[in-house]
Design a protein around this motif. Sequence first.
Motif, PDB file in Angstrom:
ATOM      1  N   ASP A  45     -16.135  13.552 -21.880  1.00  0.00           N
ATOM      2  CA  ASP A  45     -17.947  12.583 -22.861  1.00  0.00           C
ATOM      3  C   ASP A  45     -18.657  13.658 -22.799  1.00  0.00           C
ATOM      4  N   PRO A  46     -18.694  14.235 -23.929  1.00  0.00           N
ATOM      5  CA  PRO A  46     -19.966  14.958 -24.081  1.00  0.00           C
ATOM      6  C   PRO A  46     -21.125  14.641 -24.566  1.00  0.00           C
ATOM      7  N   ASP A  47     -22.401  14.529 -23.596  1.00  0.00           N
ATOM      8  CA  ASP A  47     -23.870  14.455 -23.489  1.00  0.00           C
ATOM      9  C   ASP A  47     -23.675  14.905 -25.165  1.00  0.00           C
ATOM     10  N   TRP A  48     -23.591  16.277 -25.420  1.00  0.00           N
ATOM     11  CA  TRP A  48     -24.460  16.135 -26.643  1.00  0.00           C
ATOM     12  C   TRP A  48     -24.005  14.659 -27.599  1.00  0.00           C
ATOM     13  N   LEU A  49     -22.521  14.176 -28.077  1.00  0.00           N
ATOM     14  CA  LEU A  49     -22.525  13.729 -28.541  1.00  0.00           C
ATOM     15  C   LEU A  49     -23.437  12.647 -28.436  1.00  0.00           C
ATOM     16  N   TRP A  50     -23.416  11.827 -27.571  1.00  0.00           N
ATOM     17  CA  TRP A  50     -24.091  10.960 -26.878  1.00  0.00           C
ATOM     18  C   TRP A  50     -25.096  11.086 -26.793  1.00  0.00           C
ATOM     19  N   LYS A  51     -26.044  11.675 -26.921  1.00  0.00           N
ATOM     20  CA  LYS A  51     -27.115  11.699 -27.447  1.00  0.00           C
ATOM     21  C   LYS A  51     -27.918  11.409 -28.411  1.00  0.00           C
TER      22      LYS A  51
ATOM     23  N   GLY B  64      -9.628   7.169 -29.514  1.00  0.00           N
ATOM     24  CA  GLY B  64      -8.678   7.065 -28.213  1.00  0.00           C
ATOM     25  C   GLY B  64      -8.912   7.221 -27.742  1.00  0.00           C
ATOM     26  N   ALA B  65      -9.678   8.520 -27.111  1.00  0.00           N
ATOM     27  CA  ALA B  65     -10.177   9.582 -26.577  1.00  0.00           C
ATOM     28  C   ALA B  65     -11.778   9.233 -26.032  1.00  0.00           C
ATOM     29  N   ILE B  66     -12.125   8.749 -27.256  1.00  0.00           N
ATOM     30  CA  ILE B  66     -13.343   8.101 -26.506  1.00  0.00           C
ATOM     31  C   ILE B  66     -13.266   7.429 -25.155  1.00  0.00           C
ATOM     32  N   LEU B  67     -12.242   6.189 -25.334  1.00  0.00           N
ATOM     33  CA  LEU B  67     -12.266   5.002 -25.071  1.00  0.00           C
ATOM     34  C   LEU B  67     -11.453   5.421 -23.419  1.00  0.00           C
ATOM     35  N   ILE B  68     -10.795   6.609 -23.288  1.00  0.00           N
ATOM     36  CA  ILE B  68     -10.122   7.045 -22.227  1.00  0.00           C
ATOM     37  C   ILE B  68     -11.036   7.792 -21.564  1.00  0.00           C
ATOM     38  N   ALA B  69     -10.689   7.335 -19.643  1.00  0.00           N
ATOM     39  CA  ALA B  69     -11.960   8.342 -18.641  1.00  0.00           C
ATOM     40  C   ALA B  69     -11.155   9.108 -17.822  1.00  0.00           C
ATOM     41  N   GLN B  70     -10.300  10.006 -18.194  1.00  0.00           N
ATOM     42  CA  GLN B  70      -9.541  10.682 -17.214  1.00  0.00           C
ATOM     43  C   GLN B  70     -10.591  11.799 -16.705  1.00  0.00           C
ATOM     44  N   LYS B  71     -11.117  12.687 -17.554  1.00  0.00           N
ATOM     45  CA  LYS B  71     -12.371  14.000 -17.183  1.00  0.00           C
ATOM     46  C   LYS B  71     -14.073  13.320 -16.720  1.00  0.00           C
ATOM     47  N   SER B  72     -14.013  12.105 -17.216  1.00  0.00           N
ATOM     48  CA  SER B  72     -15.600  11.773 -16.356  1.00  0.00           C
ATOM     49  C   SER B  72     -14.705  11.040 -14.941  1.00  0.00           C
ATOM     50  N   LEU B  73     -13.597  10.655 -15.049  1.00  0.00           N
ATOM     51  CA  LEU B  73     -13.972  10.231 -14.103  1.00  0.00           C
ATOM     52  C   LEU B  73     -13.188  10.964 -12.581  1.00  0.00           C
ATOM     53  N   TYR B  74     -12.555  11.897 -12.940  1.00  0.00           N
ATOM     54  CA  TYR B  74     -13.092  12.830 -12.002  1.00  0.00           C
ATOM     55  C   TYR B  74     -13.570  13.991 -11.701  1.00  0.00           C
ATOM     56  N   GLU B  75     -14.606  14.341 -12.705  1.00  0.00           N
ATOM     57  CA  GLU B  75     -16.188  14.297 -12.678  1.00  0.00           C
ATOM     58  C   GLU B  75     -16.911  13.680 -11.816  1.00  0.00           C
ATOM     59  N   HIS B  76     -16.959  12.716 -12.228  1.00  0.00           N
ATOM     60  CA  HIS B  76     -17.883  11.531 -11.092  1.00  0.00           C
ATOM     61  C   HIS B  76     -17.641  11.711  -9.077  1.00  0.00           C
ATOM     62  N   VAL B  77     -15.779  11.155  -9.422  1.00  0.00           N
ATOM     63  CA  VAL B  77     -15.658  11.623  -7.729  1.00  0.00           C
ATOM     64  C   VAL B  77     -15.835  13.248  -7.599  1.00  0.00           C
ATOM     65  N   ALA B  78     -15.193  14.507  -8.057  1.00  0.00           N
ATOM     66  CA  ALA B  78     -15.063  15.550  -7.610  1.00  0.00           C
ATOM     67  C   ALA B  78     -17.150  15.722  -7.317  1.00  0.00           C
TER      68      ALA B  78
END
Length: 323
Positions: A23-29, A99-113
Amino acid sequence: MIFFDHMLWIVVLALLLDALLGDPDWLWKRFPHPVTVIGKAIDWTDKRLNTNDLSSQVRRLNGLLLTGSLTVGALAIGYILQDLLEEIPFGEVLIAALGAILIAQKSLYEHVAAVRDALRTNGLEAGRAAVSRIVGRNPQALDESGVSRAAIESCAENFSDGVVAPVFWFALLGLPGILAYKAINTADSMIGHKTERYQEFGWASARLDDLVNLPASRLAGLLICVGAFAVGTAPKKAFSVMMSDAGLHRSPNAGWPEAAMAGALGIALAGPRHYASYSVDDPYMNEMGRKSASHEDITKALKVMFFACGVQVLALAALSIPF
């Protein structure tokens, strides 16, 4: 069948895009995330149709209407978008990107890490602050083991809710499926609580969320077992604990991935927990496992999840090959 095979390749591309970009921050800003838009619609309705002057029957009916309208609206928007995109050059890539926008593989990994890194680098208080961003528990009631176990439970449960379930409905129904799933799941996270305010208004969203997560939670548990095999932890124990202890969880779905992760890591999960306004005295899953946990266990959980995600991609790619 042709649509299903074709759709699976789009899902695989979506998973790869999410793993690469997250979820790139630059996009959702610059633009509102679709889940944020859904959340604002739910909040707007909540403030108007869930007021104290209404009877419990009217509040339940209003909650049912909200859940139904959200689901039908998301299905319709998804169908229109997919129909339009399929008619333009590289439209399938755009479908995969949505579809990728609504899947949370990388963001979940980053938040738990982030919880793991905070504990390892800056100690308990930093770990509490990091874990409070992904779980609803009272962080001050957690010691290092509690922070670690909470992060691991969140990793397992959200692997199901944030990765496997949206992928399942995306593969089955395309954009309409994944958009409808995210609308239902967002409604459940906002109003599907057993509190005085939401007991009636959130009833429909909670029940529907349980239903749409039922197949994915079992798949997520199995993927965690396979991930445990790839990491070299305890796949047989993961499977046996999943089969014996998943039903001990108060959620009909969360117990499957959490019990599998508990067995994979040899630790006890769930059990008594303290939230901001209430406490629960649930039984442990894998009760004979270790009650103590550390940032090293979070690392192991992340490895299991990483390989489980990889297995999911490979399985979908294999299923997409026509025979």
